[in-house]
Design a protein around this motif. Sequence first.
Motif, PDB file in Angstrom:
ATOM      1  N   GLY A   1       6.779  -7.438  -8.644  1.00 18.14           N
ATOM      2  CA  GLY A   1       5.607  -7.848  -9.411  1.00 18.14           C
ATOM      3  C   GLY A   1       5.828  -9.141 -10.165  1.00 18.14           C
TER       4      GLY A   1
ATOM      5  N   LEU B   1       6.381  -9.106  -4.144  1.00 12.13           N
ATOM      6  CA  LEU B   1       5.777  -7.802  -3.880  1.00 12.13           C
ATOM      7  C   LEU B   1       6.621  -6.664  -4.437  1.00 12.13           C
ATOM      8  CD1 LEU B   1       4.631  -8.267  -0.182  1.00 12.13           C
ATOM      9  CD2 LEU B   1       3.143  -7.853  -2.145  1.00 12.13           C
ATOM     10  N   ALA B   2       7.938  -6.826  -4.350  1.00 15.64           N
ATOM     11  CA  ALA B   2       8.820  -5.739  -4.779  1.00 15.64           C
ATOM     12  C   ALA B   2       8.827  -5.579  -6.291  1.00 15.64           C
ATOM     13  CB  ALA B   2      10.241  -6.006  -4.283  1.00 15.64           C
TER      14      ALA B   2
ATOM     15  N   GLY C   1      -0.144  -7.483  -4.451  1.00 16.05           N
ATOM     16  CA  GLY C   1       0.022  -6.070  -4.779  1.00 16.05           C
ATOM     17  C   GLY C   1      -0.604  -5.688  -6.104  1.00 16.05           C
ATOM     18  N   ILE C   2      -0.489  -6.548  -7.089  1.00 11.40           N
ATOM     19  CA  ILE C   2      -1.121  -6.310  -8.387  1.00 11.40           C
ATOM     20  C   ILE C   2      -1.956  -7.541  -8.731  1.00 11.40           C
ATOM     21  CG2 ILE C   2       0.692  -4.750  -9.209  1.00 11.40           C
ATOM     22  CD1 ILE C   2       1.888  -7.037 -10.771  1.00 11.40           C
ATOM     23  N   PRO C   3      -2.898  -7.414  -9.652  1.00 13.85           N
ATOM     24  CA  PRO C   3      -3.718  -8.580  -9.998  1.00 13.85           C
ATOM     25  C   PRO C   3      -2.834  -9.759 -10.392  1.00 13.85           C
ATOM     26  CG  PRO C   3      -4.588  -6.594 -11.023  1.00 13.85           C
ATOM     27  CD  PRO C   3      -3.279  -6.209 -10.419  1.00 13.85           C
TER      28      PRO C   3
ATOM     29  N   SER D   1       3.117   1.794  -3.113  1.00 11.83           N
ATOM     30  CA  SER D   1       2.509   1.294  -4.349  1.00 11.83           C
ATOM     31  C   SER D   1       2.828   2.147  -5.568  1.00 11.83           C
ATOM     32  CB  SER D   1       1.007   1.121  -4.168  1.00 11.83           C
ATOM     33  OG  SER D   1       0.432   2.298  -3.677  1.00 11.83           O
ATOM     34  N   GLY D   2       3.229   3.400  -5.405  1.00  5.45           N
ATOM     35  CA  GLY D   2       3.618   4.194  -6.565  1.00  5.45           C
ATOM     36  C   GLY D   2       5.103   4.119  -6.879  1.00  5.45           C
ATOM     37  N   ASN D   3       5.831   3.355  -6.092  1.00  4.09           N
ATOM     38  CA  ASN D   3       7.290   3.317  -6.223  1.00  4.09           C
ATOM     39  C   ASN D   3       7.777   2.144  -7.066  1.00  4.09           C
ATOM     40  OD1 ASN D   3       8.854   5.182  -3.933  1.00  4.09           O
ATOM     41  ND2 ASN D   3       6.710   4.762  -3.463  1.00  4.09           N
TER      42      ASN D   3
ATOM     43  N   GLU E   1       0.803  -1.217   0.000  1.00  2.00           N
ATOM     44  CA  GLU E   1       0.000   0.000   0.000  1.00  2.00           C
ATOM     45  C   GLU E   1       0.839   1.272   0.000  1.00  2.00           C
ATOM     46  OE1 GLU E   1      -3.144  -0.341   2.973  1.00  2.00           O
ATOM     47  OE2 GLU E   1      -3.224  -2.511   2.675  1.00  2.00           O
TER      48      GLU E   1
ATOM     49  N   LYS F   1      -1.380 -10.256 -13.742  1.00  2.00           N
ATOM     50  CA  LYS F   1      -0.400  -9.270 -14.193  1.00  2.00           C
ATOM     51  C   LYS F   1       1.010  -9.587 -13.681  1.00  2.00           C
ATOM     52  CE  LYS F   1      -3.057  -6.210 -16.415  1.00  2.00           C
ATOM     53  NZ  LYS F   1      -4.290  -5.945 -15.713  1.00  2.00           N
TER      54      LYS F   1
END
Lengths: 434, 434
Positions: free
Chosen positions: B217, B214-215, B329-331, B149-151, B146, B334
Amino acid sequence: MTKPLRIGIAGLGTVGASLARLLQTKADTIVHRAGRPIELVAVSARDRTKDRGFDASSLAFFEDAVRLAGEAEIDGFVELIGGSDGVALESVRAALSRGIPVVTANKALLAHHGVELARLAAENGTELLYEAAVAGGIPIIKTMRESLSGNEVSRVYGILNGTCNYMLTRMEREGLSFDVCLKDAQDLGYAEADPTFDIGGFDAAHKLAILTSLAFGTEIDSGSIYVEGIEKVTAEDIAAAADLGYSIKLLAVAQRTDTGIEQRVHPALIPAAEAMAQVSGVTNAVAVDTDLLGSIMLAGPGAGGDATASAVLSDIMDLATGVVPPTLGIPVDKLQPYRRARMRAHEGGYYIRMSVHDQVGAFAAIAARMAENQISLESIVQRQRAGKGDKATAMVILVTHETMENSVREALRAISDDGHLAGEPQMLRIERLD
Amino acid sequence: MTKPLRIGIAGLGTVGASLARLLQTKADTIVHRAGRPIELVAVSARDRTKDRGFDASSLAFFEDAVRLAGEAEIDGFVELIGGSDGVALESVRAALSRGIPVVTANKALLAHHGVELARLAAENGTELLYEAAVAGGIPIIKTMRESLSGNEVSRVYGILNGTCNYMLTRMEREGLSFDVCLKDAQDLGYAEADPTFDIGGFDAAHKLAILTSLAFGTEIDSGSIYVEGIEKVTAEDIAAAADLGYSIKLLAVAQRTDTGIEQRVHPALIPAAEAMAQVSGVTNAVAVDTDLLGSIMLAGPGAGGDATASAVLSDIMDLATGVVPPTLGIPVDKLQPYRRARMRAHEGGYYIRMSVHDQVGAFAAIAARMAENQISLESIVQRQRAGKGDKATAMVILVTHETMENSVREALRAISDDGHLAGEPQMLRIERLD
C-alpha cells in the motif's frame, strides 16, 4: 462513506470463527480495500454461548441457518455448515431465492447441486461465490472465471487433497510406509478417524467436478469421475518411481479428448524435475493448460481456518465492490451437458510393478504379452528377489510408452492367466506435464 | 444483448496484433463470458498497410495514438506502445483525462508514473488496468488486488525476467558459460542486442516496483530498488550452489523489515527442493507471503504475444463486466510514502566464493575475519586449486548463517586488505523461502 454490506454467517467452526474474527479485527483494511464497511450482523451455530474469539454480543443469533438465510436483514449469506444436502443446501436455496448473494466453502454442495444453485442465483439476479471450495487459499476459481476467460482450456489438473500429499511426501522423503504416514496424519489432525473420503480420492473428486465445469463450460457431473485412491501405493512404488525420475502424487485431472472429457483422480507418476513434483506436504497446486497461455500453475495452502477464511473474505469483498461473473463462468443456460470419456480409452504411459515367479522365460513371456497388445516398453527392470526355490519371486518394474489403458489391462490379464504372477500387479498412470 | 464495449488499440506489435486477432476470432467466447460484445473499433500503428492477420478494413485508423486516446469513440483504450514516457504516457493521460478506462501492458510506464496515473484515473472516475505489465500471463495483479485483499503481505518475490531465467537454467542444466547462454538467448529472440535491461535486472525491477506498491500500500518508488544483474554469476557458482543444495535464480524481492521496505533484485541461492527452484526456462513465478494464507505461488509464461494478449484481454473483460478495484488496490490518497530499508541492513545468509592465494594460514585468517564481524559460518569448503608455486590459488566457498549484509562487506574488505585474495570475491545472497 457508502453503506455497509451486512453479512450473516451460518456455521461457526474453524473457518466460520476465523472469518468472524477477521471481519472484526481487519475492519479498517477491509473498508480501505472494499470501499465500504463489511459488517457481520447475524450468525447461526449449534452452540450460542461458546467463546470463539470475537465479539458476538451485538449479533443476531439464529438457531436455524435456514431462517437466517431466509429472514435476516443481510446483504450476503455465508454458508460454512458443510455437507452436500440438509441445512447447507436448504439455507443456500433460501438466500438465493430471495436474491441474497451467497458465499460458500462447500465443495460437496457445489459438486452435487452446483448447476441447480447457479440457475437459482441467475433467476434471482444474484450471485453464488465459492473461491474457498477448491484448493482453499489458492485463487483458482477467480483465475479460471476471470483471468483465463479468453482462453480455451485443454486440461486442468492438480494436487487437491492435502492429506494425501502430506502422506505421499513423507513416504517419499523418509521412506515410511503408508500405514505409518496415515497414523501420523491422523495424529496431526490432517486426516479423519475414517480417512476414506480423503485417501480414497473422493474429496479431490468433488473439487475436480467444479474445475471441470469452469474449464470446459459443461454441467457439473461429479458422478462420472474415475476415482482411485492412494491406498495401494507402496513404499516400493515410491522408491522405484524415484529411481526412474518421478514423484508419485494424487492427481485430479480433467482433460479434453476426442471422445469427451476425461475426469479422473488417481495416483500418478510425474517428472521429479517439474515444479508440481516439489509441491510438498499439505500444500495444494492447480495447473491449467490453455491455448493462449500455455500452462500456468498456482500453489498454496489447500486448507486451514485462516487460509480458507481468506478465500471466503475475498468473495465477500467482491460482493462489496462490484459485479461478479456468472457462477460457472458463463450463463447457466449456456452450459453444455458433460460428455464422459471412457477411462479404457485413456492414453498415456504406465508404470507397472509385478511380483513374478522367478522362472526361466518369465521376462520373455511378459514382454511378448506386451508386444501382442501393441505396448511399447520404455524400460523393464528387475528390482529385487525374495524367497527361495519354487517360492522365489522377483519384483519387475515396467514403464510403457504412450498406450491405451485398455491394452494395458488386456496385457496384464494375459500375463496373470499365464501364471507368472505372485499376487495382483500394480498399475499407475504416468502424467505428462508438458 | 447489452451494448458492445468499443475498444481502441494503440500499438500493433506482437501483443497488439495478437490481441486484435483474439478479439475477432474469439468474439463468440467473449460474448458468452463478458455478457456483451467487445468490439475493436480503432487502432493506431506506424504502418497502416501491414497485414497483421486480422481484418482492419472497418477500423478507424489513427496516425497519432494520442488523438485516438483523446478523440475516438471508444469505451476503453489499450496502450501497447511501450516506453515510460512520450506517446505512451501522453496517450494514457489523454484517455484517463476524459474518463476512458485504460488497459496497458507497460511496466515502465507504471513503474515511473503509476501513482500519477492512478490519481488521474480516480479523479476522472475511471480505471487503469495492467495485468500484463507484471509476469505476462500470470494473474498476479488480480490476485494481489482482489484475492489477497484481506491479507497483510510480509514479502512478495519472484522470478520476473524470462531471459535471465532461461540463461540460468541452461547454465545449471548444461554447465554452459554465461556468454554462450547469452548468445543463444539472443539468437532465439529472448534477449535484445543490448541485453543490459534484462540481464542487468532493470526489467525485473520495474515489475517489482509495481508489486511492492500493491503488497504494502505504498507509493511506487522504482528509483529506490537495489539492483544487481546476473552478469557476474559464473558456471563455478552454479556448480558450487548445486553441490550445496541450491539453485541460483534472479530474484526480485520486496519485504517488510523493521527499518522500512526492502526492494531488491539480485541473483540469489534458493533451496533446490523448493517448487520455485524448478521454475525453468522463460517461465516466470511470483510468491506472496501473507498473514492469513502463509505462502502462495503462481507460475506461468512471463512473455509472448498470446500470453500477454490473454492478460490484456482479461482486463478488457473486467471492464466489460463490472467494477474494478482502485488501480493500486486501495484509493490513491490512502497510499503511504515508500520508506526504504537500507541494503546494508539486509539480513540473510550469504554464499561467498573467493580465489585465495594458497598459503599456510589463509583459511584461518579468513575464518578469523568472519568471526571478528560476528559472522557464523555454515560451511567453508575448498573446491579447486590452480597455478603453481607463488601463483597457486585455491577456490574457497563460504556459506554463512543469517547475518547482516554490512558485516559481510566489512569482513570481505578486511580479508582483501590482508592480501589473501587473488581477484574480487563473489558474494551472493541466500533467500530463505520458508
